[in-house]
Motif scaffolding. Sequence first.
Motif, PDB file in Angstrom:
ATOM      1  N   LEU A 187       0.787  -1.007   0.055  1.00 26.52           N
ATOM      2  CA  LEU A 187       0.013  -0.120  -0.157  1.00 26.52           C
ATOM      3  C   LEU A 187       1.000   1.251   0.041  1.00 26.52           C
ATOM      4  O   LEU A 187       1.915   1.400   0.688  1.00 26.52           O
ATOM      5  CB  LEU A 187      -0.844   0.040   1.263  1.00 26.52           C
ATOM      6  N   ALA A 188       0.419   2.362  -0.929  1.00 24.32           N
ATOM      7  CA  ALA A 188       1.196   3.665  -0.678  1.00 24.32           C
ATOM      8  C   ALA A 188       0.929   4.195   0.561  1.00 24.32           C
ATOM      9  O   ALA A 188      -0.321   3.990   1.039  1.00 24.32           O
ATOM     10  CB  ALA A 188       0.765   4.327  -1.815  1.00 24.32           C
ATOM     11  N   ALA A 189       1.686   5.242   1.047  1.00 25.08           N
ATOM     12  CA  ALA A 189       1.264   5.586   2.347  1.00 25.08           C
ATOM     13  C   ALA A 189      -0.055   6.595   2.086  1.00 25.08           C
ATOM     14  O   ALA A 189      -0.127   7.154   1.149  1.00 25.08           O
ATOM     15  CB  ALA A 189       2.618   6.755   2.834  1.00 25.08           C
ATOM     16  N   ILE A 190      -0.790   6.760   3.157  1.00 23.47           N
ATOM     17  CA  ILE A 190      -2.098   7.208   2.840  1.00 23.47           C
ATOM     18  C   ILE A 190      -2.297   8.088   4.197  1.00 23.47           C
ATOM     19  O   ILE A 190      -2.217   7.588   5.274  1.00 23.47           O
ATOM     20  CB  ILE A 190      -3.295   6.488   2.506  1.00 23.47           C
ATOM     21  N   ALA A 191      -2.748   9.512   3.939  1.00 22.38           N
ATOM     22  CA  ALA A 191      -3.124  10.209   5.057  1.00 22.38           C
ATOM     23  C   ALA A 191      -4.514   9.964   5.550  1.00 22.38           C
ATOM     24  O   ALA A 191      -5.559   9.932   4.783  1.00 22.38           O
ATOM     25  CB  ALA A 191      -2.988  11.745   4.820  1.00 22.38           C
ATOM     26  N   VAL A 192      -4.593  10.040   6.795  1.00 20.80           N
ATOM     27  CA  VAL A 192      -5.897   9.488   7.489  1.00 20.80           C
ATOM     28  C   VAL A 192      -6.301  10.067   8.688  1.00 20.80           C
ATOM     29  O   VAL A 192      -5.547  11.081   9.262  1.00 20.80           O
ATOM     30  CB  VAL A 192      -6.103   8.002   7.841  1.00 20.80           C
ATOM     31  N   GLN A 193      -7.645  10.339   8.982  1.00 16.24           N
ATOM     32  CA  GLN A 193      -8.294  10.862  10.163  1.00 16.24           C
ATOM     33  C   GLN A 193      -8.869   9.905  10.899  1.00 16.24           C
ATOM     34  O   GLN A 193      -9.776   8.983  10.497  1.00 16.24           O
ATOM     35  CB  GLN A 193      -8.852  11.911   9.884  1.00 16.24           C
ATOM     36  N   TYR A 194      -8.744   9.809  12.365  1.00 16.56           N
ATOM     37  CA  TYR A 194      -9.406   8.732  13.160  1.00 16.56           C
ATOM     38  C   TYR A 194     -10.310   9.733  14.274  1.00 16.56           C
ATOM     39  O   TYR A 194      -9.617  10.582  14.756  1.00 16.56           O
ATOM     40  CB  TYR A 194      -8.344   8.014  14.020  1.00 16.56           C
ATOM     41  N   SER A 195     -11.350   9.102  14.610  1.00 20.16           N
ATOM     42  CA  SER A 195     -12.119  10.029  15.538  1.00 20.16           C
ATOM     43  C   SER A 195     -13.230   9.102  16.206  1.00 20.16           C
ATOM     44  O   SER A 195     -13.758   8.140  15.641  1.00 20.16           O
ATOM     45  CB  SER A 195     -13.153  10.921  14.878  1.00 20.16           C
ATOM     46  N   GLY A 196     -12.731   8.799  17.674  1.00 16.67           N
ATOM     47  CA  GLY A 196     -13.448   7.860  18.280  1.00 16.67           C
ATOM     48  C   GLY A 196     -13.544   8.031  19.779  1.00 16.67           C
ATOM     49  O   GLY A 196     -12.694   8.553  20.310  1.00 16.67           O
ATOM     50  N   TYR A 197     -14.411   7.188  20.408  1.00 22.86           N
ATOM     51  CA  TYR A 197     -14.528   7.483  21.953  1.00 22.86           C
ATOM     52  C   TYR A 197     -13.702   6.153  22.652  1.00 22.86           C
ATOM     53  O   TYR A 197     -13.923   6.017  23.865  1.00 22.86           O
ATOM     54  CB  TYR A 197     -16.078   7.463  22.489  1.00 22.86           C
ATOM     55  N   ASP A 198     -13.295   5.293  21.713  1.00 24.70           N
ATOM     56  CA  ASP A 198     -12.826   3.723  22.348  1.00 24.70           C
ATOM     57  C   ASP A 198     -11.327   3.601  22.776  1.00 24.70           C
ATOM     58  O   ASP A 198     -10.773   2.698  22.874  1.00 24.70           O
ATOM     59  CB  ASP A 198     -13.235   2.817  21.193  1.00 24.70           C
ATOM     60  N   VAL A 199     -10.654   5.013  22.896  1.00 26.43           N
ATOM     61  CA  VAL A 199      -9.186   5.037  22.970  1.00 26.43           C
ATOM     62  C   VAL A 199      -8.890   4.758  24.474  1.00 26.43           C
ATOM     63  O   VAL A 199      -9.500   5.570  25.308  1.00 26.43           O
ATOM     64  CB  VAL A 199      -8.758   6.230  22.538  1.00 26.43           C
ATOM     65  N   PRO A 200      -8.227   3.659  24.898  1.00 27.68           N
ATOM     66  CA  PRO A 200      -7.983   3.496  26.398  1.00 27.68           C
ATOM     67  C   PRO A 200      -7.029   4.743  26.958  1.00 27.68           C
ATOM     68  O   PRO A 200      -6.318   5.095  26.345  1.00 27.68           O
ATOM     69  CB  PRO A 200      -7.152   2.328  26.331  1.00 27.68           C
ATOM     70  N   LYS A 201      -7.625   5.270  28.016  1.00 32.58           N
ATOM     71  CA  LYS A 201      -6.884   6.384  28.701  1.00 32.58           C
ATOM     72  C   LYS A 201      -5.104   6.038  28.652  1.00 32.58           C
ATOM     73  O   LYS A 201      -4.340   6.869  28.512  1.00 32.58           O
ATOM     74  CB  LYS A 201      -7.158   6.753  30.126  1.00 32.58           C
ATOM     75  N   PRO A 202      -4.773   4.765  29.284  1.00 33.56           N
ATOM     76  CA  PRO A 202      -3.129   4.554  29.317  1.00 33.56           C
ATOM     77  C   PRO A 202      -2.698   4.647  28.086  1.00 33.56           C
ATOM     78  O   PRO A 202      -1.384   4.486  27.883  1.00 33.56           O
ATOM     79  CB  PRO A 202      -3.421   3.320  30.074  1.00 33.56           C
ATOM     80  N   LYS A 203      -3.365   4.389  26.916  1.00 32.44           N
ATOM     81  CA  LYS A 203      -2.882   4.314  25.545  1.00 32.44           C
ATOM     82  C   LYS A 203      -3.214   5.397  24.646  1.00 32.44           C
ATOM     83  O   LYS A 203      -3.055   5.388  23.353  1.00 32.44           O
ATOM     84  CB  LYS A 203      -3.377   3.129  24.979  1.00 32.44           C
ATOM     85  N   TRP A 204      -3.713   6.670  25.265  1.00 33.51           N
ATOM     86  CA  TRP A 204      -3.749   7.729  24.411  1.00 33.51           C
ATOM     87  C   TRP A 204      -2.602   8.441  23.855  1.00 33.51           C
ATOM     88  O   TRP A 204      -1.443   8.500  24.596  1.00 33.51           O
ATOM     89  CB  TRP A 204      -4.203   9.048  25.610  1.00 33.51           C
ATOM     90  N   PRO A 205      -2.494   8.371  22.520  1.00 31.71           N
ATOM     91  CA  PRO A 205      -1.229   8.501  21.633  1.00 31.71           C
ATOM     92  C   PRO A 205      -0.998   9.853  21.618  1.00 31.71           C
ATOM     93  O   PRO A 205      -1.701  10.694  21.812  1.00 31.71           O
ATOM     94  CB  PRO A 205      -1.938   8.162  20.087  1.00 31.71           C
ATOM     95  N   ARG A 206       0.355  10.072  21.288  1.00 30.88           N
ATOM     96  CA  ARG A 206       1.100  11.252  21.175  1.00 30.88           C
ATOM     97  C   ARG A 206       1.554  11.360  19.857  1.00 30.88           C
ATOM     98  O   ARG A 206       1.948  10.318  19.228  1.00 30.88           O
ATOM     99  CB  ARG A 206       2.214  11.454  22.320  1.00 30.88           C
ATOM    100  N   PRO A 207       1.950  12.535  19.390  1.00 27.97           N
ATOM    101  CA  PRO A 207       2.555  12.819  17.952  1.00 27.97           C
ATOM    102  C   PRO A 207       3.862  11.996  17.907  1.00 27.97           C
ATOM    103  O   PRO A 207       4.535  11.979  18.740  1.00 27.97           O
ATOM    104  CB  PRO A 207       2.806  14.341  17.768  1.00 27.97           C
ATOM    105  N   GLY A 208       4.208  11.168  16.856  1.00 26.57           N
ATOM    106  CA  GLY A 208       5.306  10.358  16.530  1.00 26.57           C
ATOM    107  C   GLY A 208       5.132   9.084  16.827  1.00 26.57           C
ATOM    108  O   GLY A 208       5.940   8.338  16.584  1.00 26.57           O
ATOM    109  N   LEU A 209       4.056   8.719  17.473  1.00 25.12           N
ATOM    110  CA  LEU A 209       3.831   7.201  18.017  1.00 25.12           C
ATOM    111  C   LEU A 209       3.333   6.406  17.087  1.00 25.12           C
ATOM    112  O   LEU A 209       2.629   6.930  16.004  1.00 25.12           O
ATOM    113  CB  LEU A 209       2.784   7.245  19.229  1.00 25.12           C
ATOM    114  N   LEU A 210       3.856   5.112  16.903  1.00 23.39           N
ATOM    115  CA  LEU A 210       3.386   4.065  15.862  1.00 23.39           C
ATOM    116  C   LEU A 210       2.336   3.539  16.515  1.00 23.39           C
ATOM    117  O   LEU A 210       2.738   2.611  17.344  1.00 23.39           O
ATOM    118  CB  LEU A 210       4.605   3.430  15.257  1.00 23.39           C
ATOM    119  N   LEU A 211       1.249   3.215  15.880  1.00 19.16           N
ATOM    120  CA  LEU A 211       0.001   2.386  16.114  1.00 19.16           C
ATOM    121  C   LEU A 211       0.141   1.391  15.098  1.00 19.16           C
ATOM    122  O   LEU A 211      -0.196   1.512  14.081  1.00 19.16           O
ATOM    123  CB  LEU A 211      -1.413   3.307  16.307  1.00 19.16           C
TER     124      LEU A 211
END
Length: 241
Positions: free
Chosen positions: A52-76
Amino acid sequence: MSWFGENKPVRITNRVRGQLQVVACSPFPDAAGEMVLHPKCEIDGVITAERLAAIAVQYSGYDVPKPKWPRPGLLLPVTVDLADPNRFRIEWDEVPTGRKAAEGLAASLRGEQQASDDHVFPRAWREVEHSASSPTLVNGLTPQQTEIALAGGAGALGLVPTTAKVLSAQEAGPSSAPGGTWDITLRVSDPSGGPPWQAVTRMSFSSPERREMRTTTGCELPVLVDSDNHNRIIIDIPRVS
């Protein structure tokens, strides 16, 4: 930008594993003292995956666990639909926290690759000093940009494929790579048909044998280049025969 609906089940029929690099993320709402039971997380990022070619995406949801709240630069870790990369699922269960996360970060800073890591990234040898999330440029690119380019996202970074002939090579200095790190002087073929130009690219090698094969004078190598900025050039490792 690509986007999918909030908290709606994502049906993925043609699965491929990949990674979502977080570019921007909304702050956790109680960071300033505001308590929210079900906070909404907004993420802007780039997904890279095999085939797959790299693709810019947006994610929006209420299901993110608090201890795993992402920060810029993180790979998920994500599961992506190969037929429609707009459809993806973040695998929150696989995102490490606490001591495991700290141990993983320490290993990455040492340039080690976890034995249990089944991801296809990084494809390039990562030197210790360049393995952290930093703006340090090698070949005119950050380490993250290099990984995106070699994973099929070169076009999104303004890089196009062409070939180049090796003119000379010189060891760059101390290196953690078994084959050393070398500066390779190349004569680059202009992908648009113009006159060739001379450029230097730095590459680390996993063995002396690979280094000898790819630094021999006259050897032709596939490269990814920026026609407008000749300092941005990397050897296209997946296309090296």
